[in-house]
Design an enzyme around this catalytic site. Structure first.
Site, PDB file in Angstrom:
ATOM      1  N   GLU A 324       0.791  -1.241   0.000  1.00  0.00           N
ATOM      2  CA  GLU A 324       0.000   0.000   0.000  1.00  0.00           C
ATOM      3  C   GLU A 324       0.819   1.285   0.000  1.00  0.00           C
ATOM      4  O   GLU A 324       0.586   2.172   0.810  1.00  0.00           O
ATOM      5  CB  GLU A 324      -0.966  -0.014   1.196  1.00  0.00           C
ATOM      6  CG  GLU A 324      -1.883  -1.230   1.171  1.00  0.00           C
ATOM      7  CD  GLU A 324      -2.800  -1.343   2.389  1.00  0.00           C
ATOM      8  OE1 GLU A 324      -2.824  -0.423   3.211  1.00  0.00           O
ATOM      9  OE2 GLU A 324      -3.487  -2.374   2.496  1.00  0.00           O
ATOM     10  N   ASP A 374      -1.261  -3.954  -3.280  1.00  0.00           N
ATOM     11  CA  ASP A 374      -2.052  -2.747  -2.970  1.00  0.00           C
ATOM     12  C   ASP A 374      -3.541  -2.996  -3.215  1.00  0.00           C
ATOM     13  O   ASP A 374      -3.920  -3.958  -3.878  1.00  0.00           O
ATOM     14  CB  ASP A 374      -1.570  -1.556  -3.813  1.00  0.00           C
ATOM     15  CG  ASP A 374      -1.694  -0.223  -3.063  1.00  0.00           C
ATOM     16  OD1 ASP A 374      -2.609  -0.099  -2.226  1.00  0.00           O
ATOM     17  OD2 ASP A 374      -0.882   0.678  -3.328  1.00  0.00           O
ATOM     18  N   GLU A 442      -6.228 -10.543  -1.558  1.00  0.00           N
ATOM     19  CA  GLU A 442      -7.069 -10.347  -0.368  1.00  0.00           C
ATOM     20  C   GLU A 442      -8.535 -10.241  -0.787  1.00  0.00           C
ATOM     21  O   GLU A 442      -9.241  -9.305  -0.424  1.00  0.00           O
ATOM     22  CB  GLU A 442      -6.653  -9.075   0.388  1.00  0.00           C
ATOM     23  CG  GLU A 442      -5.183  -9.045   0.726  1.00  0.00           C
ATOM     24  CD  GLU A 442      -4.752  -7.824   1.544  1.00  0.00           C
ATOM     25  OE1 GLU A 442      -5.625  -7.094   2.058  1.00  0.00           O
ATOM     26  OE2 GLU A 442      -3.540  -7.605   1.658  1.00  0.00           O
TER      27      GLU A 442
HETATM   28  O1  9MR Z   1      -7.527  -8.349   8.257  1.00  0.00           O
HETATM   29  C1  9MR Z   1      -6.584  -7.579   8.950  1.00  0.00           C
HETATM   30  C2  9MR Z   1      -7.171  -7.096  10.267  1.00  0.00           C
HETATM   31  O2  9MR Z   1      -7.363  -8.171  11.146  1.00  0.00           O
HETATM   32  C3  9MR Z   1      -6.253  -6.071  10.903  1.00  0.00           C
HETATM   33  O3  9MR Z   1      -6.868  -5.506  12.033  1.00  0.00           O
HETATM   34  C4  9MR Z   1      -5.944  -4.998   9.910  1.00  0.00           C
HETATM   35  C5  9MR Z   1      -5.009  -3.972  10.507  1.00  0.00           C
HETATM   36  O4  9MR Z   1      -4.620  -3.046   9.606  1.00  0.00           O
HETATM   37  O5  9MR Z   1      -5.346  -5.553   8.765  1.00  0.00           O
HETATM   38  C6  9MR Z   1      -6.213  -6.401   8.090  1.00  0.00           C
HETATM   39  O6  9MR Z   1      -5.621  -6.856   6.912  1.00  0.00           O
HETATM   40  C7  9MR Z   1      -5.258  -5.848   5.964  1.00  0.00           C
HETATM   41  C8  9MR Z   1      -4.072  -6.348   5.214  1.00  0.00           C
HETATM   42  O7  9MR Z   1      -3.039  -6.639   6.107  1.00  0.00           O
HETATM   43  C9  9MR Z   1      -3.584  -5.341   4.181  1.00  0.00           C
HETATM   44  N1  9MR Z   1      -4.634  -4.957   3.286  1.00  0.00           N
HETATM   45  C10 9MR Z   1      -5.864  -4.526   3.936  1.00  0.00           C
HETATM   46  C11 9MR Z   1      -6.347  -5.602   4.911  1.00  0.00           C
HETATM   47  C12 9MR Z   1      -7.655  -5.182   5.510  1.00  0.00           C
HETATM   48  O8  9MR Z   1      -7.488  -4.028   6.279  1.00  0.00           O
END
Ligand code: 9MR
Length: 722
Positions: A324, A374, A442
């Site tokens: 990101e 991203d 994702e």
């Molecule tokens: O799913 C993840 C969640 O449990 C966390 O709290 C969060 C913290 O930023 O991150 C989420 O996963 C993210 C991923 O690492 C990067 N792309 C966006 C995802 C959703 O926020």
């Protein structure tokens, strides 16, 4: 358990020596049994004895047995001195649960103060980073002058953490005090889920690409582990391999949990993808804070990347090296440097932090495929910036380890039912033309709200999953892996928007069948596409715009501003709209804990925006009847075009963790009337405490282009004029 948190009885009662709870088969039965044959009440707490097993969840709030009020018997639990929405009484029910079973959970609540507010009965599964939180009985209004029952059901698919709590929280008022009585946990007789009924997804996709999902350490046993192992052949740690999880304190790497997770899936014959070596979120403060020197920042970045990549060498097939790093919807995407997010890494090091990072990862693990990852890469501006970055860096550093610097592009794929597969296809085509591999890293698709999903929403979601997988198959030559971000709706980071293939009971949704056999599913639902535009009523009435919320606003329905443009989910809010012969009136209440307007860019400040397409002609570029109206939390306004500000009036009131904006927008190009439809949208910009916009919430239009293109706006229908 808290043995002796009690007292302040006006009435003395005999000490019985028994906890105020009854286990199944025990000596006491209270009220009617939960409906259904074979259901078993396994826990009842009526607070009728001297002790109780509840703990204060926050620490400071007081829990006292009292006879001031009760639902049945003569006593209840009084909860007061709370200072946060998530504070409240909490009980660990893990010892009473059986994995895979569904429970009916109910309790009674009466408010002490305020007079009415929204409370929620929730459950927490696991602790620390592995914890997840779910509403059981949501958003019921509790009252001062009567007891209200909160009831819901929940299926606990994983109890291995040994820590599963029930608690009562108050999303709208962190200080509410209340009485709690008659908590009951009933195991429902509904059968356990059978895994064998569904074809493994990984077999269906074997000729095309790897198919993955995410996991945490709580998923390593029981039905969740079985389900993950059955359908997927590659795993990403949802949180466990992020910088904050692996090096919270400088130099003290903590690999034990991540190792356990990785090894558990490797032992199943599955593969593992690493996420992530560098990200501006979920990184410890010491690693890259404001003001850190370039030298120190490089050292921290490279040491972390090298140590982590070396540690997992041979066990992961690929890494999200950088996550990101590009801003949302960059306006000059050819200039990818100008599109870089101003993260602490960027500020301390400059744009060469990116090649430095990829080189460090390559050196430590030459075999792993290195990805740039991203979200919103279906936005063509953002996709173009990523394309330009990868192209230039791969041309400039052609020989790193005999491979391009960046092997792959990860399109996260956090979609909504109104995501257009055509824009996803454009990005796939663009990235494939670079010759790099692509992974969908994702994937989830939001549908419905408040953890509710109607049949038609479920179908729309499935249709989008179906069209996307048809498309992914077409691009299978370039796509290495498709990973879902969440096994089931309840454990998803976007639980309220039901985004995954399995429901909270781990039952396959329509979406599962659409993914399993997209051609068949699409053929069965020919002609249907997934598109959903939000519509709402604006009600006739003329409020005074003075920062005081007149009762007349209550007549208009509440519009949720709760769909996120960026992956980070920050401030959200609700809005109401009124109209009269001269103006449209908008009220927006925003919930936001930190208010900041440090940025020189008005759109990066904590602020609210209205988009208006008076004639609802949905033009792809702004016409004379289109306008954008922005008000920040200090009531400073900005307009697009500037002339839109003529005759505009606004007022703002801030209070605690929220602010309320009232606006009056004169109609200039249309004579309003009952039944008229107006193009309309709302946006909430959320600034971080550093003054950077970290989240954007919208009512309907998630194109990221509302400031110049009205075609994605939602629709307001004017009603109620006598
Ligand atoms: O799913 C993840 C969640 O449990 C966390 O709290 C969060 C913290 O930023 O991150 C989420 O996963 C993210 C991923 O690492 C990067 N792309 C966006 C995802 C959703 O926020």
């Amino acid at each position: 358990m808290n043995g002796f948190r009690k007292k302040c009885f006006g009435l003395m009662k005999p000490f019985t020596g028994i906890l105020g709870l009854v286990i199944a088969g025990g000596c006491q039965s209270r009220g009617p049994a939960a409906p259904g044959e074979g259901n078993r009440t396994i826990l009842e707490i009526g607070f009728e004895t001297e002790t109780h097993p509840f703990e204060p969840r926050g620490g400071s709030e007081e829990l006292t047995l009292t006879n001031e009020a009760f639902h049945t018997g003569a006593f209840s639990l009084r909860i007061e001195n709370r200072s946060k929405p998530w504070h409240g009484p909490s009980i660990n029910i893990a010892p009473y649960l059986t994995a895979g079973r569904e429970y009916e959970i109910s309790c009674w609540i009466r408010l002490i103060s305020p007079e009415r507010t929204e409370l929620q009965l929730s459950t927490q599964i696991g602790q620390g980073d592995a914890a997840s939180y779910h509403g059981v009985a949501k958003k019921g209004i509790a009252l001062q002058d009567g007891w209200v029952q909160y009831t819901g059901t929940y299926r606990y698919t994983n109890i291995s953490s040994g820590y599963i709590t029930l608690y009562v929280e108050s999303p709208a008022d962190g200080t509410a005090s209340f009485y709690l009585d008659d908590l009951r946990l009933t195991e429902l007789a509904a059968p356990m889920i059978s895994l064998e009924d569904l074809d493994p997804l990984k077999s269906r996709y074997e000729p095309y690409f790897l198919i993955g999902n995410i996991a945490s350490n709580a998923d390593l046993k029981g039905i969740r582990f079985d389900l993950l192992s059955r359908h997927f052949n590659v795993i990403t740690a949802e949180n466990g391999m992020k910088p904050a999880s692996l090096q919270a304190d400088q130099g003290a790497f903590t690999f034990a949990d991540a190792d356990e997770l990785v090894d558990a899936f490797l032992a199943q014959g599955m593969q593992v993808h690493g996420h992530t070596l560098a990200w501006h979120q979920q990184s410890p403060e010491w690693m890259n804070h404001e003001g850190i020197s370039r030298g120190q920042a490089v050292e921290n970045l490279v040491t972390h990347a090298k140590t982590v990549a070396a540690h997992f060498k041979g066990r992961v097939i690929s890494w999200d090296v950088l996550n990101e790093a590009i801003t949302d919807n960059p306006q000059n995407p050819e200039d990818w440097r100008g599109a870089l997010r101003e993260t602490p890494w960027y500020k301390a090091i400059g744009d060469d932090y990116i090649p430095l990072l990829f080189q460090a990862a390559r050196e430590a693990d030459p075999e792993a495929k290195l990805y740039y990852n991203d979200y919103n890469l279906d936005n063509q501006n953002k996709a173009q910036a990523v394309y330009a970055m990868v192209k230039e860096l791969n041309e400039r550093y052609p020989d790193v380890g005999g491979r391009p610097l960046i092997d792959g592009i990860g399109m996260q794929g956090h979609y909504r039912v109104n995501t257009n597969p055509k824009t996803v296809a454009l990005s796939l085509e663009r990235f494939a033309s670079l010759g790099v591999e692509i992974s969908i890293t994702e994937l989830d698709i939001q549908a419905g709200a408040d953890a509710a999903l109607s049949e038609s929403q479920s179908l729309q979601q499935a249709l989008l999953y179906g069209s996307l997988f048809t498309l992914f198959k077409e691009y299978a030559g370039s796509i290495a892996r498709v990973t879902f971000w969440g096994l089931d709706d309840a454990s998803s980071w976007r639980a309220s928007a039901n985004p995954t293939l399995f429901d909270k009971n781990l039952q396959a949704k329509q979406a599962f069948y659409a993914v399993s056999d997209p051609e068949r599913f699409m053929a069965q639902h020919q002609g249907l596409t997934a598109q959903e535009t939000r519509r709402a009523h604006a009600v006739f009435g003329s409020p005074v715009v003075d920062g005081i919320v007149d009762p007349i606003w209550e007549q208009a329905p509440a519009l949720p501003v709760n769909q996120y443009l960026m992956a980070w989910q920050g401030a959200s809010g609700t809005a109401r709209v009124l109209w009269d012969d001269a103006s449209l009136y908008v009220l927006v209440t925003v919930t936001d804990t930190v208010l900041n307007k440090a940025s020189l860019n008005a759109y990066e400040q904590d602020s609210v925006e209205v988009f208006l397409d008076e004639r609802n002609d949905k033009a792809a570029s702004f016409q004379e009847d289109d306008g954008q109206y922005r008000v920040n939390f200090m009531n400073e306004t900005s307009f697009n075009p500037q002339s839109a500000g003529t005759g505009f009036v606004s007022a703002v009131k801030t209070s605690g963790a929220s602010y309320t904006v009232e606006m009056k927008i004169p109609f200039k190009h249309r004579t309003p009337a009952n039944g008229a439809e107006i193009g309309f949208d709302l946006q909430i910009n959320d600034a971080s405490d550093q003054g950077i916009r970290q989240s954007v919430a919208l009512w309907n239009d998630l194109s990221g282009n509302s400031f110049q293109d009205t075609s994605g706006y939602g629709i307001l229908v004017l009603t109620g004029k006598p």
